[in-house]
Design a protein around this motif. Structure first.
Motif, mmCIF file in Angstrom:
data_model
loop_
_atom_site.group_PDB
_atom_site.id
_atom_site.type_symbol
_atom_site.label_atom_id
_atom_site.label_comp_id
_atom_site.label_asym_id
_atom_site.label_seq_id
_atom_site.Cartn_x
_atom_site.Cartn_y
_atom_site.Cartn_z
ATOM 1 N N MET A 55 17.539 17.234 -20.227
ATOM 2 C CA MET A 55 17.050 15.981 -20.800
ATOM 3 C C MET A 55 16.745 16.124 -22.286
ATOM 4 O O MET A 55 16.998 15.215 -23.076
ATOM 5 C CB MET A 55 15.810 15.504 -20.042
ATOM 6 N N HIS A 56 16.209 17.275 -22.678
ATOM 7 C CA HIS A 56 15.994 17.539 -24.105
ATOM 8 C C HIS A 56 17.339 17.550 -24.839
ATOM 9 O O HIS A 56 17.476 16.975 -25.932
ATOM 10 C CB HIS A 56 15.280 18.879 -24.300
ATOM 11 N N MET A 57 18.320 18.216 -24.236
ATOM 12 C CA MET A 57 19.656 18.274 -24.834
ATOM 13 C C MET A 57 20.285 16.892 -24.911
ATOM 14 O O MET A 57 20.933 16.532 -25.910
ATOM 15 C CB MET A 57 20.547 19.212 -24.020
ATOM 16 N N MET A 58 20.101 16.084 -23.855
ATOM 17 C CA MET A 58 20.671 14.748 -23.824
ATOM 18 C C MET A 58 20.104 13.876 -24.937
ATOM 19 O O MET A 58 20.830 13.135 -25.607
ATOM 20 C CB MET A 58 20.413 14.107 -22.456
ATOM 21 N N VAL A 139 17.616 7.544 -14.335
ATOM 22 C CA VAL A 139 18.161 8.261 -15.493
ATOM 23 C C VAL A 139 19.619 8.634 -15.243
ATOM 24 O O VAL A 139 20.478 8.469 -16.113
ATOM 25 C CB VAL A 139 17.324 9.525 -15.799
ATOM 26 N N SER A 140 19.903 9.126 -14.040
ATOM 27 C CA SER A 140 21.268 9.503 -13.689
ATOM 28 C C SER A 140 22.219 8.317 -13.810
ATOM 29 O O SER A 140 23.316 8.432 -14.371
ATOM 30 C CB SER A 140 21.302 10.060 -12.261
ATOM 31 N N ALA A 141 21.796 7.165 -13.304
ATOM 32 C CA ALA A 141 22.635 5.959 -13.362
ATOM 33 C C ALA A 141 22.865 5.515 -14.802
ATOM 34 O O ALA A 141 23.969 5.099 -15.163
ATOM 35 C CB ALA A 141 21.981 4.839 -12.559
ATOM 36 N N SER A 142 21.833 5.626 -15.628
ATOM 37 C CA SER A 142 21.956 5.211 -17.030
ATOM 38 C C SER A 142 22.867 6.147 -17.808
ATOM 39 O O SER A 142 23.615 5.712 -18.694
ATOM 40 C CB SER A 142 20.571 5.168 -17.689
ATOM 41 N N GLU A 232 19.756 4.174 -27.353
ATOM 42 C CA GLU A 232 18.324 4.016 -27.635
ATOM 43 C C GLU A 232 17.547 3.738 -26.349
ATOM 44 O O GLU A 232 16.450 4.269 -26.143
ATOM 45 C CB GLU A 232 18.117 2.886 -28.651
ATOM 46 N N HIS A 233 18.118 2.889 -25.483
ATOM 47 C CA HIS A 233 17.476 2.588 -24.196
ATOM 48 C C HIS A 233 17.382 3.839 -23.336
ATOM 49 O O HIS A 233 16.346 4.083 -22.690
ATOM 50 C CB HIS A 233 18.269 1.512 -23.459
ATOM 51 N N LYS A 239 12.439 9.735 -21.989
ATOM 52 C CA LYS A 239 11.088 10.113 -22.446
ATOM 53 C C LYS A 239 10.013 9.647 -21.477
ATOM 54 O O LYS A 239 9.051 10.374 -21.188
ATOM 55 C CB LYS A 239 10.828 9.521 -23.847
ATOM 56 N N LYS A 240 10.192 8.436 -20.960
ATOM 57 C CA LYS A 240 9.219 7.870 -20.037
ATOM 58 C C LYS A 240 9.208 8.611 -18.703
ATOM 59 O O LYS A 240 8.147 9.002 -18.189
ATOM 60 C CB LYS A 240 9.530 6.392 -19.798
ATOM 61 N N GLU A 241 10.389 8.862 -18.138
ATOM 62 C CA GLU A 241 10.486 9.457 -16.796
ATOM 63 C C GLU A 241 10.143 10.947 -16.799
ATOM 64 O O GLU A 241 9.658 11.463 -15.791
ATOM 65 C CB GLU A 241 11.898 9.254 -16.251
ATOM 66 N N TYR A 242 10.377 11.628 -17.908
ATOM 67 C CA TYR A 242 10.131 13.074 -17.960
ATOM 68 C C TYR A 242 8.941 13.438 -18.844
ATOM 69 O O TYR A 242 8.722 14.614 -19.111
ATOM 70 C CB TYR A 242 11.394 13.796 -18.439
#
Length: 245
Positions: A55-58, A139-142, A232-233, A239-242
């Motif tokens: 997630m940091h990398m993403m 997150v996966s779906a997005s 951006e979304h 950030k919110k989920e993790y």
């Protein structure tokens, strides 16, 4: 004197033996179960750490994509304005004082921008077995939605733009003097800039090709803006989920 003989209790002996085996089995079962539970928890912990690292990398990749889209949007807008001026010049009679301006615009619009996506994390996730590495379904779906949009829209529009620009760059030599363009691009202009004799139909075809470049450039800018909004979304969601900053 009476002598009492102790008689053996075979049934009690069997009962004690059965109880002993039961406890041995139970302790073995408990040890295996606890070992499995500990291993499972450790694997879950390690997967959680890997997921957070991804997630940091993403987020880093998405930020780079946003920066790349901003750069492309600015460059495309500048080129569109110059292509507009070029079409206007071609629509009028090209006088000697306008010749240098026309060649200058041709040179300044010779290249094109293309979205260079930062797909490091996406590729690692795909190589690691796909989105199963991402436990959070939203997150996966997005991520999948963003990936599909880049592939189906942004990349496709970029390829179309490159194709239309290449077409224009070929047919323009029905009007432009190759030697004049060569001397200008190499800083060796020694002779007056000239054009080849061209019919109004030829000039119109070249102008039409430029118009098509402008149209696809606008489409690329629109899809780039949508991609930026999606990026951006996705950053906000991650950030919110993790719970990342």
């Amino acid at each position: 004197m009476e002598i009492h003989h102790h008689t053996k209790n075979p049934e009690g002996h069997k009962e004690n033996k059965w109880s002993h085996r039961f406890w041995e089995f139970f302790m073995l079962f408990l040890a295996v179960t606890l070992g499995f539970f500990v291993d499972n928890q450790r694997e879950h912990y390690l997967e959680g750490k890997r997921e957070k690292r991804y997630m940091h990398m993403m987020i880093d990749d998405l930020r780079a994509d946003i920066k790349e889209n901003n750069r492309n949007d600015s460059a495309r807008l500048i080129r569109q304005n110059k292509l507009d001026s070029l079409i206007i010049l071609l629509g009028n009679k090209i006088t000697p004082d306008k010749t240098a301006d026309l060649y200058r615009l041709v040179i300044e619009t010779d290249s094109y921008e293309s979205f260079l996506r930062n797909s490091r994390t996406i590729q690692e996730l795909k190589n690691a077995g796909g989105m199963r590495m991402i436990a959070n379904k939203d997150v996966s779906a997005s991520i999948i939605e963003y990936d599909n949009f880049i592939t189906a829209e942004v990349d496709w529009n970029n390829k179309t733009e490159a194709s239309r620009i290449d077409y224009y760059k070929q047919i323009r030599f029905q009007l432009l003097n190759t030697q004049s363009l060569y001397s200008l691009t190499n800083g060796k202009q020694e002779k007056p800039l000239t054009f080849l004799p061209a019919s109004p139909v030829t000039v119109n075809i070249i102008s039409g090709a430029l118009f098509q470049v402008i149209r696809i450039s606008e489409t690329c800018r629109d899809s780039g803006k949508i991609a930026k909004e999606k990026a951006e979304h996705l950053i906000t969601l991650i950030k919110k989920e993790y719970h990342l900053k």
